[in-house]
Design a protein around this motif. Sequence first.
Motif, short mmCIF file in Angstrom:
data_model
loop_
_atom_site.label_atom_id
_atom_site.label_comp_id
_atom_site.label_asym_id
_atom_site.label_seq_id
_atom_site.Cartn_x
_atom_site.Cartn_y
_atom_site.Cartn_z
N LEU A 252 -18.19 4.32 -2.73
CA LEU A 252 -19.35 4.47 -1.85
C LEU A 252 -19.42 5.87 -1.25
CD1 LEU A 252 -19.72 1.16 0.24
CD2 LEU A 252 -21.49 2.27 -1.13
N ILE A 253 -18.29 6.33 -0.71
CA ILE A 253 -18.26 7.67 -0.13
C ILE A 253 -18.44 8.72 -1.22
CG2 ILE A 253 -16.82 9.36 1.08
CD1 ILE A 253 -18.00 7.14 2.83
N GLY A 254 -17.87 8.48 -2.41
CA GLY A 254 -18.06 9.42 -3.51
C GLY A 254 -19.52 9.57 -3.88
N SER A 255 -20.21 8.45 -4.04
CA SER A 255 -21.63 8.49 -4.39
C SER A 255 -22.47 9.09 -3.26
CB SER A 255 -22.12 7.07 -4.71
OG SER A 255 -23.49 7.06 -5.02
N TYR A 256 -22.14 8.71 -2.02
CA TYR A 256 -22.90 9.22 -0.88
C TYR A 256 -22.76 10.73 -0.75
CZ TYR A 256 -24.84 9.32 3.86
OH TYR A 256 -25.61 9.58 4.96
N SER A 257 -21.53 11.25 -0.93
CA SER A 257 -21.34 12.70 -0.80
C SER A 257 -21.95 13.44 -1.99
CB SER A 257 -19.85 13.04 -0.66
OG SER A 257 -19.14 12.81 -1.85
N ASP A 258 -21.99 12.83 -3.18
CA ASP A 258 -22.67 13.45 -4.32
C ASP A 258 -24.14 13.71 -4.02
OD1 ASP A 258 -20.49 13.62 -6.01
OD2 ASP A 258 -20.89 11.72 -7.03
N ARG A 259 -24.77 12.83 -3.25
CA ARG A 259 -26.20 12.91 -3.00
C ARG A 259 -26.53 13.45 -1.60
NH1 ARG A 259 -29.18 9.82 -6.67
NH2 ARG A 259 -27.90 8.76 -8.24
N PHE A 260 -25.51 13.79 -0.84
CA PHE A 260 -25.72 14.25 0.54
C PHE A 260 -26.30 15.67 0.53
CE2 PHE A 260 -24.56 15.90 4.70
CZ PHE A 260 -24.83 14.83 5.53
N ARG A 261 -27.23 15.92 1.44
CA ARG A 261 -27.85 17.24 1.54
C ARG A 261 -27.67 17.80 2.95
NH1 ARG A 261 -32.09 14.52 -1.36
NH2 ARG A 261 -32.24 15.28 -3.51
N SER A 262 -27.15 19.02 3.03
CA SER A 262 -27.05 19.74 4.29
C SER A 262 -27.13 21.23 3.96
CB SER A 262 -25.74 19.43 5.03
OG SER A 262 -25.56 20.31 6.11
N LYS A 263 -28.15 21.91 4.44
CA LYS A 263 -28.31 23.33 4.13
C LYS A 263 -27.16 24.15 4.70
CE LYS A 263 -33.36 23.27 3.77
NZ LYS A 263 -34.65 23.81 4.30
N LYS A 264 -26.62 23.72 5.82
CA LYS A 264 -25.57 24.48 6.47
C LYS A 264 -24.18 24.15 5.94
CE LYS A 264 -23.76 25.63 11.06
NZ LYS A 264 -23.88 25.40 12.52
N LEU A 265 -23.89 22.88 5.70
CA LEU A 265 -22.54 22.45 5.33
C LEU A 265 -22.41 21.90 3.92
CD1 LEU A 265 -21.33 20.79 8.66
CD2 LEU A 265 -20.74 23.04 7.77
N GLY A 266 -23.50 21.83 3.17
CA GLY A 266 -23.42 21.37 1.79
C GLY A 266 -23.15 19.88 1.67
N ARG A 267 -22.62 19.49 0.49
CA ARG A 267 -22.40 18.06 0.22
C ARG A 267 -21.10 17.54 0.81
NH1 ARG A 267 -23.14 16.54 -6.02
NH2 ARG A 267 -21.71 18.29 -6.37
N ARG A 268 -20.08 18.37 0.87
CA ARG A 268 -18.73 17.86 1.14
C ARG A 268 -18.23 18.12 2.57
NH1 ARG A 268 -19.34 14.98 -3.45
NH2 ARG A 268 -19.57 16.34 -5.27
N HIS A 269 -18.55 19.28 3.13
CA HIS A 269 -17.92 19.68 4.39
C HIS A 269 -18.30 18.83 5.61
CE1 HIS A 269 -16.42 23.06 2.12
NE2 HIS A 269 -15.62 23.34 3.14
N PRO A 270 -19.47 18.21 5.67
CA PRO A 270 -19.70 17.32 6.83
C PRO A 270 -18.63 16.23 6.94
CG PRO A 270 -21.77 17.78 5.73
CD PRO A 270 -20.70 18.37 4.86
N PHE A 271 -18.17 15.74 5.81
CA PHE A 271 -17.14 14.70 5.80
C PHE A 271 -15.78 15.30 6.16
CE2 PHE A 271 -20.49 13.59 2.85
CZ PHE A 271 -20.79 12.30 3.21
N LEU A 272 -15.51 16.53 5.69
CA LEU A 272 -14.22 17.16 5.95
C LEU A 272 -14.03 17.44 7.44
CD1 LEU A 272 -13.84 19.75 3.02
CD2 LEU A 272 -13.48 17.28 3.02
N PHE A 273 -15.11 17.72 8.15
CA PHE A 273 -15.00 17.99 9.59
C PHE A 273 -15.02 16.71 10.43
CE2 PHE A 273 -16.44 22.30 8.35
CZ PHE A 273 -15.49 23.05 9.02
N ALA A 274 -15.58 15.62 9.90
CA ALA A 274 -15.72 14.39 10.69
C ALA A 274 -14.49 13.49 10.66
CB ALA A 274 -16.94 13.61 10.22
N ALA A 275 -13.72 13.53 9.57
CA ALA A 275 -12.70 12.51 9.33
C ALA A 275 -11.35 12.71 10.02
CB ALA A 275 -12.47 12.37 7.82
#
Length: 480
Positions: A69-92
Amino acid sequence: MSEAVQETSDVPLKTKIAFGLGATAEQVCLRSFGIFALIYYNQVLDMSGALAGFALTAALLIDAVTDPLIGSYSDRFRSKKLGRRHPFLFAAPIPIVIFYFAVFNPPGGLSEYQLFGWFLVFSVLLRACMTLFFVPHLAMGGELSKKYTERSKIMSYNFVFGYAGAAGVYWISMSVFFASTPENPNGMLNAEGYKQMSMMCAAFTLLVLYLCAFFTKDRIPHLSQPDEKTPRFSFTTFFGDIKSAVSNSNYLFLLIGYFLLSVMLGARDGFENYMNLFYFELRPEQMRYFVVGQIAGYIVAFTMTYRIHQLIDKRATIVIAACGLSITPGGPVLMNLMGLLPEMGSDAVLYWVIVFKFLGSLSGAMLSISVMSALADIADENELLYGRRQEGILYSARTFFAKADQALGLLIAGLVLEFITFPKDAKPGEVEPSIVHNLAMVDSVYLIFPGLLAACFYAGYRINRKRYAEISAALGREVA
C-alpha cells in the motif's frame, strides 16, 4: 574494455553515504528486534515461545497489506517541493522510535496474555511505521541511477552501511548491555540490559533516519516523478499496480525466492541465541566477536559485487550467493556431527563459528546487493511494459520480507522450541543433550532446504545485460 567497465558514476558519494545511512538505522531496529525480542519475551518475561511467535506472525499479516500500500501510494504521490519519497522519509522516524522503545519496555505486573497483547500491538505499530520510511527509502535507491552496474554500487553502499548497523548493535549489546557480571552470569537473561539497549537504539535510529532524509533531499529534482496523466492513488489503482508487478515473471521469480529465503533466515535468527548459548556454549563476551567475520564478509561483498556484475550477469551471482547463504551457516554443526569441532565453549569453537559467519555474511551481502540492483532493472522493464515506474511496489517486497523473515521465521522458531520441549529459564550446559541436538538439526540441516529451493526460483530471473540494453533502447535511454 566493456561498456560496463567504462561506466562512470552519476551519483555523488555524499548521496550514496546518506542513502546507506537509512539502511544502518533499519538494521539497528530490525536486527535488534529479530535476535533479541523472542529470547526476551520467552526466557526473561516467561511468555511461551509459541505465543511470542504468534504475535510476530499476526503483525506480519498487517504488513502484508501496508508494505505494498505504501509502495503504491508513494509511487503515485506528488509534491513539487519534496517529490514522491521524501515526505514519508521526514514523517516516519519519530513514530518508529516510540514504538520500538515500547516493545522492549512493557509495564510490570502484566499477565502472560496481557503481555502478549502489548507485544502484539506495538509490534504491529512498529512494523507499520517502519514501512512508511523504508519502502520509499529503497524505492528512492532504485531511482538514483539508470546505469546497470552503478545501481549495484549504490545498493552496495546500502547493504554495507546496513550490515554495519546490524554488526554494531550486536557488538555493543553483547559487550555492554548483556555482558556477564557476578550478579548476572548469563547477561542475556538480565531484563535491565534490554531496556538500556532499546534506549540507545531508539536515539541512534532517530538521528540517523533524519540524516538520511536531509542529505538526500538535494537529489529530488533528479528522481522520477509520476506523469501528470498518472491517476492518483486509489484502491483500484493499487490492485492494478499489484497485478502489473506480479505479471512480470522476472519479478515473480525473485519474489518467491526471497520469500523462501526469508523463512530460512528468520528461523535461524530466532535460533541464533539459543544455538550460541546452549549448543556452542559460548558467553556473550565471545559472541560479540562474531561481528569480525560478519564485517569482513560485508566489506568483501561491498568491494566485489558490482565488479562481479561486470563479469557475469546478476542472475548467476544471485543463484551462487543463495546457495552459499543456505549452506555455510550450518557448517559448524556439520563439523561437530563429523567429530571435527573442538570442545564446546572454547575459543577454538569460536574461531570456526567466526569463519562460517564470514562465509555466510559474504554470501548474504552479495545476494542482497544483487537482488536490489535487479529490482531497479525490473522497474525499467515495467516502465516499458506498462508505461509507469513502480519502484515503490517492487521494493515493498524487500521490506515486507525483511520483516517476514522475523515474523514467519520466529513463529517457526517458537513452535520448534515448544515441540522439542526446550525449557524456560534454561542454563547453558544443563539442558538435556537430546533437546540441544534436535535444535541444532533444525537450525543447521533442515533449514538448508528452503534456501536451496529459493536458489532454484532465482534461476528463473532473465534480465541480463543484453535484455537491459534492449529495454533502455526501447525507452529511448542511453545504454550504460
